[in-house]
Scaffold this motif. Structure first.
Motif, PDB file in Angstrom:
ATOM      1  N   PRO A  99     -20.534  11.197 -13.039  1.00 16.69           N
ATOM      2  CA  PRO A  99     -19.776  11.700 -11.882  1.00 16.69           C
ATOM      3  C   PRO A  99     -18.296  11.850 -12.194  1.00 16.69           C
ATOM      4  O   PRO A  99     -17.810  11.313 -13.186  1.00 16.69           O
ATOM      5  N   VAL A 100     -17.613  12.573 -11.327  1.00 19.13           N
ATOM      6  CA  VAL A 100     -16.156  12.673 -11.437  1.00 19.13           C
ATOM      7  C   VAL A 100     -15.565  12.085 -10.157  1.00 19.13           C
ATOM      8  O   VAL A 100     -16.101  12.292  -9.067  1.00 19.13           O
TER       9      VAL A 100
ATOM     10  N   LEU B 155     -13.066  11.560  -7.077  1.00 20.70           N
ATOM     11  CA  LEU B 155     -12.193  12.380  -6.240  1.00 20.70           C
ATOM     12  C   LEU B 155     -10.870  11.640  -6.041  1.00 20.70           C
ATOM     13  O   LEU B 155     -10.887  10.456  -5.672  1.00 20.70           O
TER      14      LEU B 155
ATOM     15  N   LEU C 108     -18.026  13.092  -7.168  1.00 24.19           N
ATOM     16  CA  LEU C 108     -19.008  14.178  -7.151  1.00 24.19           C
ATOM     17  C   LEU C 108     -19.914  14.056  -8.363  1.00 24.19           C
ATOM     18  O   LEU C 108     -19.471  13.669  -9.444  1.00 24.19           O
ATOM     19  N   LEU C 109     -21.168  14.416  -8.172  1.00 22.67           N
ATOM     20  CA  LEU C 109     -22.131  14.360  -9.258  1.00 22.67           C
ATOM     21  C   LEU C 109     -22.879  15.691  -9.298  1.00 22.67           C
ATOM     22  O   LEU C 109     -23.229  16.235  -8.244  1.00 22.67           O
ATOM     23  N   HIS C 110     -23.089  16.199 -10.496  1.00 19.13           N
ATOM     24  CA  HIS C 110     -23.809  17.464 -10.642  1.00 19.13           C
ATOM     25  C   HIS C 110     -25.298  17.166 -10.743  1.00 19.13           C
ATOM     26  O   HIS C 110     -25.732  16.508 -11.687  1.00 19.13           O
TER      27      HIS C 110
ATOM     28  N   SER D 220     -27.751  21.949 -10.368  1.00 18.13           N
ATOM     29  CA  SER D 220     -26.894  23.062  -9.947  1.00 18.13           C
ATOM     30  C   SER D 220     -26.119  22.786  -8.657  1.00 18.13           C
ATOM     31  O   SER D 220     -25.368  23.635  -8.194  1.00 18.13           O
TER      32      SER D 220
ATOM     33  N   LEU E 254     -23.399  20.238  -6.498  1.00 17.66           N
ATOM     34  CA  LEU E 254     -22.458  19.121  -6.588  1.00 17.66           C
ATOM     35  C   LEU E 254     -22.669  18.240  -5.359  1.00 17.66           C
ATOM     36  O   LEU E 254     -22.497  18.690  -4.229  1.00 17.66           O
TER      37      LEU E 254
ATOM     38  N   LEU F  36     -22.128  14.520  -3.274  1.00 18.04           N
ATOM     39  CA  LEU F  36     -21.193  13.397  -3.122  1.00 18.04           C
ATOM     40  C   LEU F  36     -21.799  12.154  -3.755  1.00 18.04           C
ATOM     41  O   LEU F  36     -22.961  11.819  -3.484  1.00 18.04           O
TER      42      LEU F  36
ATOM     43  N   LEU G 244     -27.999  19.656   3.475  1.00 24.07           N
ATOM     44  CA  LEU G 244     -26.563  19.607   3.209  1.00 24.07           C
ATOM     45  C   LEU G 244     -25.973  18.225   3.452  1.00 24.07           C
ATOM     46  O   LEU G 244     -24.773  18.028   3.355  1.00 24.07           O
ATOM     47  N   GLU G 245     -26.817  17.279   3.799  1.00 19.39           N
ATOM     48  CA  GLU G 245     -26.312  15.954   4.181  1.00 19.39           C
ATOM     49  C   GLU G 245     -26.761  14.912   3.160  1.00 19.39           C
ATOM     50  O   GLU G 245     -27.344  13.901   3.524  1.00 19.39           O
ATOM     51  N   THR G 246     -26.554  15.183   1.891  1.00 18.91           N
ATOM     52  CA  THR G 246     -27.063  14.270   0.872  1.00 18.91           C
ATOM     53  C   THR G 246     -25.952  13.445   0.230  1.00 18.91           C
ATOM     54  O   THR G 246     -24.787  13.835   0.222  1.00 18.91           O
ATOM     55  N   PHE G 247     -26.356  12.319  -0.315  1.00 19.15           N
ATOM     56  CA  PHE G 247     -25.474  11.480  -1.123  1.00 19.15           C
ATOM     57  C   PHE G 247     -26.244  11.120  -2.386  1.00 19.15           C
ATOM     58  O   PHE G 247     -27.442  10.830  -2.316  1.00 19.15           O
TER      59      PHE G 247
ATOM     60  N   LEU H 254     -17.278   8.046   4.259  1.00 19.79           N
ATOM     61  CA  LEU H 254     -16.743   9.358   3.904  1.00 19.79           C
ATOM     62  C   LEU H 254     -15.666   9.786   4.891  1.00 19.79           C
ATOM     63  O   LEU H 254     -14.649  10.362   4.527  1.00 19.79           O
ATOM     64  N   ARG H 255     -15.903   9.486   6.156  1.00 23.22           N
ATOM     65  CA  ARG H 255     -14.938   9.887   7.191  1.00 23.22           C
ATOM     66  C   ARG H 255     -13.739   8.966   7.231  1.00 23.22           C
ATOM     67  O   ARG H 255     -12.825   9.161   8.020  1.00 23.22           O
TER      68      ARG H 255
END
Lengths: 747, 184
Positions: free
Chosen positions: B60-61, B63, B74-76, B79, B81, B83, B117-120, B180-181
């Protein structure tokens, strides 16, 4: 990706826009009904109504222009008085229903439909124009009787009370022509062939492996024979068999290497072509907006009684569809604005020695790796003195403040929300909705605006934008073991400077380069990563922004790369210092840095330097105490700059952010002595920011001052109850008073 | 961590209230498949429906501005990215004492929690397999468990000789979203 609009009729475009806007408007109105005090939603509704009206005007549906105008009037009144009567919400919802119902009509059915609706439309406009005394006090279920019959076809719009995603969230589609699709299919087929070739190579490797085993066995037999001291003839025969096995294996390996290299080159070529082809589907001609803008100029000219020719230059310039899609509405605003405010009437033009017919030029070109789109006119230009008076008259700044501003700063007022140069509201202008849309759009695209004012001769507004939103040529940097990207278009150059030559001015490291001083800051501490001890040479990356030049010290440069940008998770909103992300060849994610964020930290306030363990770079740095640091959170450009100047002049180090989200990011990432925040801001308002600051253990005791236009007692109380240490009203804004209040709080 | 930690009265009441609540319907009917995963010396489990993928570990990189947070980078992953979250920071499992303690046959994995779209994405030390939850085997958390873990747990169970904490996927997702928030 966006819809290719080139093959649609004007009515189809109108229907698409109506479908796109009405869903969001219905949701926003219903929300507004339940939570009356939401200026951002009112502003958004205003924009939607404005767009609907403009679209109706373009397709020549006067009845709907009138309805859109009445809706806009009502919303404007709601903005002014901060209330919306129940009957008005009903009427607005009915108005939205009318626009929504057009989405199910065919071109041929439009005239009959309009005729059938005329009486009801008049009634609706009357309802919108009527002032009802009682504001809506309590939430009311949104059961709105439909003014028009619900569409029955499969294209019927969503029911008025069905929540729909915002425009940005709606699923987007892309139309490809058959040739493009065929080309992509062909490349995909070729890619499959390469894949099969790789499968064949895997089989060859298996054979090579068997061949190697034969060589090994032959060597073992030779070894045994040597141990047994067999006769020389037999040993030679065995050695021959080893040699033959080895040659077969070596030949197979050569063939395999050759084949592998060939297939790798082929695979790389296909992958590149595939990527380019897919990328090219995102690009389109700038000329696609020509018809819309020319029609708009013609119709607006008729409305205003002005004759004009609109010329498109650079129609073949390739533009990212997303960029073009997002600048289309701003371009329309700019054209409308130029015709209404810039171009004179025929008699005035003739008297001024100009051709009777006004001239508008909309141009596009690629310049220094960026897309420049300009709208210019040969009208009167902007009278700066008159503009200054107008700004004062609208209470947006005092005469003293304006006197201290340059012409460029004064012109920036044209792009502020709700600023208008007109006293009366007309169908084309006067509400202050327009050029702020341009500013917002350009900022959203990470671009910038340039204004060239020629008093008496015209005005040109230029949008400087990225060529593509998806592919960026970037310089890769290494900082503290991590790799980051910076867009090349925003870099000036790379410098290597001896550490010993670094100097310090007012606590800010400065490099003396080519006879001038260049402020710089180490990038690592800004990003929160620990850089290694610096070597004898500093590696500086010089960045040019609208606000000036600065440099960032990095550990190493890793070269240039074309990076396919990926959007960041929407839940992150806007991570500080990060504009986008990409993936490196080895699968590692890479962050593209946000130059504007870095510029605000480094170039203006020198925050990077003060955050840094500067002794790493300058052992001889004098141990002077650091000044107090203040964060200004304010969406109004003017107020923000005024506050920055006042506080900076008072000896504070000032950082600025443009909304609550950025403010919260800043508070989380560095230490402040005071936060000065507005209340009404997009994305996160000042009260929410304040609540977060108070809820967070690390920032619970951070002093916060609210600076707001809201001067009612209940607003003041709400701010103080949310935890503000001081509530400062902008209408009573005086530089000395602000400084005094800040000094009271933090010394 | 001491085994003789005093129990605060309010805390005790909170637990009593929590375990008085019925299990979610699927868990109560024994229809839930659990995916156990290892963090340090501890084993946790979540319902398989709360996990959209288990993939090879990536790099990961971080933030800027999120270092030290649970959701920090972030993790790839295939394909996309995603969280990246640090579950060790959230669940505070007992760490391994030394590399020598790492059992043989462990394979680090990345679990993708949530869908769409709500993944970790979260790195875990091993994913041994999955099994069906027997609701009767679920027992309350021990008093010594960290409060943060208790707040996210449905309870504890023993399976195949391994004691594990069963996490509530919805609460875990909410905790990551809160982090996250920027919630305190």
């Amino acid at each position: 990706m966006t819809v290719d609009l080139s093959s649609f009729s004007m009515l189809e475009l109108f229907r698409m826009e109506a479908a796109q806007l009405t869903g969001g408007m219905t949701t926003a109105l219903i929300d507004l009904e339940n939570h009356a005090d939401r200026p951002a939603q009112l502003a958004e509704l205003m924009r939607c109504a404005h767009s609907l009206k403009g679209a109706a005007r373009i397709v020549g549906i006067d009845a709907l222009v009138g309805l859109g105008h009445a809706m806009e009037d009502r919303l404007s009144a709601a903005q002014r008085h901060n209330l919306l009567a129940e009957q008005h919400v009903d009427a607005l919802l009915k108005g939205v229903d009318v626009f929504a119902s057009t989405t199910a009509l065919t071109d041929a059915a439009f005239p009959a439909w309009l005729e059938a609706q005329s009486a009801q439309l008049a009634e609706l406009i009357k309802a919108l124009d009527t002032d009802f005394p009682a504001p809506r006090a309590a939430p009311v279920p949104a059961q709105v009787p439909a003014l028009v019959a619900a569409p029955t076809s499969a294209e019927a719009p969503a029911p008025a009370d069905t929540p729909r995603a915002s425009t940005a969230q709606q699923q987007r589609s892309l139309r490809l022509d058959a040739t493009q699709l065929e080309s992509l299919l062909s490349l995909a087929r070729e890619s499959l062939l390469v894949n099969r070739a790789h499968q064949r190579q895997a089989d060859q490797l298996q054979r090579l492996h068997s061949s190697q085993r034969q060589v090994s066995r032959a060597v073992e037999r030779l070894h045994e024979a040597l141990q047994l001291r067999l006769p020389a003839e037999q040993l030679l025969a065995l050695a021959d068999s080893v040699g033959q096995a080895h040659r077969r294996s070596a030949n197979a390996l050569d063939a395999h290497i050759h084949d592998h290299a060939h297939q790798t080159r082929r695979g790389h070529r296909i992958a590149s072509r595939l990527h380019q082809s897919i990328h090219s589907t995102r690009m389109t001609r700038f000329g696609h907006v020509e018809a819309t803008l020319k029609r708009l100029a013609r119709d607006t000219g008729q409305l205003l009684g002005k004759t004009v020719t609109l010329e498109i230059q650079g129609a073949d310039t390739r533009v990212d569809r997303d960029v073009l899609d997002r600048i289309e509405a701003p371009l329309m605003h700019m054209v409308r604005n130029a015709m209404d405010h810039g171009l004179e009437h025929t008699a005035q033009r003739v008297a001024a020695g100009k051709p009777a017919c006004g001239r508008l030029v909309v141009s596009a070109r690629h310049y220094r790796g960026q897309l420049e789109v300009s709208v210019g006119d040969d009208g009167a230009g902007v009278d700066i003195a008159a503009l200054r008076q107008r700004i004062v008259a609208q209470g947006m700044a005092t005469a003293a403040m304006l006197a201290a501003m340059s012409e460029a700063e004064v012109l920036d007022f044209l792009f502020l929300p709700r600023f208008t140069t007109r006293d009366k509201v007309s169908e084309t202008s006067g509400r202050g909705v327009g050029l702020d849309v341009v500013q917002t759009c350009v900022q959203g695209l990470r671009g910038r605006l340039r204004v060239n004012n020629r008093p008496g001769a015209g005005l040109t507004i230029t949008l400087v934008l990225p060529v593509s939103l998806s592919l960026v040529r970037a310089l890769l940097l290494q900082v503290g073991g991590e790799i980051y990207g910076l867009p090349l278009s925003q870099l000036e150059r790379v410098l290597h400077v001896p550490v010993s030559s670094a100097q310090w001015i007012a606590g800010q490291p400065v490099a003396h380069v080519n006879g001038r001083d260049l402020s710089w800051a180490p990038l690592g501490p800004i990003l929160g990563v620990a850089p290694p001890p610096p070597g004898p040479l500093l590696t500086l990356v010089e960045i040019a922004t609208a606000g000036g030049r600065f440099a960032l010290a990095v550990d190493a440069l890793l070269g240039e790369r074309d990076l396919a940008l990926q959007a960041l998770d929407a839940r992150l909103v806007k991570p500080v210092f990060v504009a986008a992300a990409a993936v490196l060849d080895d699968g590692r994610p890479l962050l593209m840095l946000d130059v504007a964020d870095l510029a605000s930290v480094v170039a203006e306030s020198g925050a990077g330097a003060s955050q840094t363990d500067s002794s790493d770079y300058a052992p001889a740095l004098p141990g002077m105490p650091l000044p107090k640091r203040v964060l200004v959170v304010e969406d109004s450009f003017t107020v923000r700059e005024v506050e920055r100047k006042v506080l900076s002049a008072g000896g504070y180090v000032v950082d600025v952010t443009v909304d609550g989200v950025e403010g919260w990011n800043a508070v989380c990432t560095r230490s402040y002595d005071l936060v000065v925040t507005d209340i009404d801001m997009p994305r996160m308002n000042g009260l929410e920011l304040l609540r977060r600051i108070r809820a967070n253990e690390a920032t619970r005791h951070l002093p916060v001052m609210i600076v707001s236009y809201k001067d009612r007692e209940e607003d003041r109380l709400a701010g103080l109850q949310a935890g503000a240490d001081r509530y400062f009203v902008k209408s009573g804004f005086e530089e000395a008073a602000l400084l005094e209040a800040v000094t009271d709080l933090i010394g | 961590m001491t085994q003789h930690q005093g129990i605060d009265q309010a805390w005790q009441q909170e637990w009593a209230d929590q375990y008085a609540q019925p299990l979610p319907a699927r868990e109560a009917r024994g229809q839930t498949m659990l995916l156990p995963f290892m963090l340090g010396r501890e084993t946790f489990a979540v319902a398989t429906r709360d996990v959209s993928a288990a993939t090879e570990a990536g790099q990961p990189v971080a933030l800027p501005g999120r270092r030290g947070r649970v959701v920090w980078g972030l993790l790839h992953v295939e394909s996309q990215l995603v969280l990246a979250a640090d579950l060790k920071r959230l669940l505070q499992p007992a760490p391994l004492k030394a590399d020598a303690e790492i059992p043989r046959g462990r394979f680090a994995r990345v679990l993708i929690f949530g869908h769409g779209l709500e993944t970790f994405a979260a790195a875990v030390d091993d994913v041994p397999g999955c099994f069906r939850l027997d609701p009767a085997s679920l027992s309350p958390m021990p008093v010594t468990a960290p409060a943060a873990t208790v707040a996210l747990a449905l309870g504890q169970l023993r399976h195949g000789g391994v004691q594990m904490t069963v996490l509530d996927g919805a609460r875990l997702h909410a905790a990551l979203t809160d982090d996250l928030r920027g919630a305190a």
